[in-house]
Motif scaffolding. Structure first.
Motif, PDB file in Angstrom:
ATOM      1  N   HIS A  13       1.201 -48.361 -59.232  1.00 29.36           N
ATOM      2  CA  HIS A  13       2.059 -47.217 -59.683  1.00 29.36           C
ATOM      3  C   HIS A  13       2.836 -46.589 -58.523  1.00 29.36           C
ATOM      4  O   HIS A  13       1.897 -46.169 -57.721  1.00 29.36           O
ATOM      5  CB  HIS A  13       1.023 -46.175 -60.382  1.00 29.36           C
ATOM      6  CG  HIS A  13       1.782 -44.940 -60.756  1.00 29.36           C
ATOM      7  ND1 HIS A  13       1.512 -43.970 -60.050  1.00 29.36           N
ATOM      8  CD2 HIS A  13       2.837 -44.645 -61.635  1.00 29.36           C
ATOM      9  CE1 HIS A  13       2.326 -42.797 -60.754  1.00 29.36           C
ATOM     10  NE2 HIS A  13       2.936 -43.430 -61.466  1.00 29.36           N
ATOM     11  N   LEU A  70       4.803 -48.407 -63.436  1.00 22.79           N
ATOM     12  CA  LEU A  70       3.901 -49.287 -63.431  1.00 22.79           C
ATOM     13  C   LEU A  70       4.471 -50.694 -62.976  1.00 22.79           C
ATOM     14  O   LEU A  70       5.282 -51.210 -63.759  1.00 22.79           O
ATOM     15  CB  LEU A  70       2.976 -49.373 -64.653  1.00 22.79           C
ATOM     16  CG  LEU A  70       1.798 -50.356 -64.577  1.00 22.79           C
ATOM     17  CD1 LEU A  70       0.998 -50.197 -63.465  1.00 22.79           C
ATOM     18  CD2 LEU A  70       1.076 -50.189 -65.919  1.00 22.79           C
ATOM     19  N   TRP A  87       6.491 -45.358 -66.436  1.00 22.17           N
ATOM     20  CA  TRP A  87       5.123 -44.802 -66.469  1.00 22.17           C
ATOM     21  C   TRP A  87       5.331 -43.545 -67.629  1.00 22.17           C
ATOM     22  O   TRP A  87       4.371 -43.439 -68.408  1.00 22.17           O
ATOM     23  CB  TRP A  87       4.883 -44.005 -65.112  1.00 22.17           C
ATOM     24  CG  TRP A  87       3.704 -43.440 -64.877  1.00 22.17           C
ATOM     25  CD1 TRP A  87       3.183 -42.271 -65.220  1.00 22.17           C
ATOM     26  CD2 TRP A  87       2.600 -44.300 -64.699  1.00 22.17           C
ATOM     27  NE1 TRP A  87       2.077 -42.143 -64.696  1.00 22.17           N
ATOM     28  CE2 TRP A  87       1.432 -43.245 -64.654  1.00 22.17           C
ATOM     29  CE3 TRP A  87       2.060 -45.758 -64.693  1.00 22.17           C
ATOM     30  CZ2 TRP A  87       0.028 -43.599 -64.441  1.00 22.17           C
ATOM     31  CZ3 TRP A  87       0.728 -45.825 -64.472  1.00 22.17           C
ATOM     32  CH2 TRP A  87      -0.200 -44.861 -64.432  1.00 22.17           C
TER      33      TRP A  87
END
Length: 148
Positions: A99, A113, A135
């Protein structure tokens, strides 16, 4: 070979998809870059990646990043992200998950991600194929599924 006697028609259909078709229509942003700790040259980004990050085209992406994957990572995160990717790969995994904040064309950053896979390419040697998911979108669409 697709028309060899005995080859099932379902298999023939699978062979009919060109890379361009898949790349343009796959519902995900991805890039391909050299898997080398010192030379992380970008080779390709699909339309979805360019759209997600605001780059007009591959030329603009290459120009603004100097064709380097690390230049897509928030400067403060670069060392830690690269280290984590290589720790995962060096420990025997062919996939890595990370991440981080991905640089957009306008200089802003998008929380993503990253799911990468290292493979051996006849033409380029070791390369990473990397899928990106926003994300925030993950949390918007899936957070209710995981809480409870």
């Amino acid at each position: 070979m697709a028309y060899r006697e005995g080859l099932q028609s379902g298999i023939r259909k699978q062979l009919g998809f060109a890379f361009k078709d898949i790349s343009e229509h796959l519902p995900g942003a991805f890039i391909i870059y050299r898997a080398d700790k010192d030379d992380d040259e970008l080779f390709y980004a699909n339309h979805e990646f360019l759209h997600m990050t605001g780059y007009k085209d591959m030329d603009e992406l290459f120009r603004l990043t100097n064709k380097r994957f690390r230049n897509l990572i928030l400067k403060d995160e670069q060392k830690q992200i690269e280290s984590s990717i290589w720790e995962q790969i060096d420990s025997g995994n062919e996939n890595d998950y990370i991440h981080f904040h991905l640089r957009k064309a306008d200089g802003s950053y998008l929380s993503v991600l990253d799911h990468g896979r290292i493979v051996e390419s006849q033409q380029y040697g070791r390369v990473f194929y990397v899928l990106f998911m926003d994300w925030e979108d993950i949390h918007i669409h899936y957070s209710d599924k995981f809480s409870g």
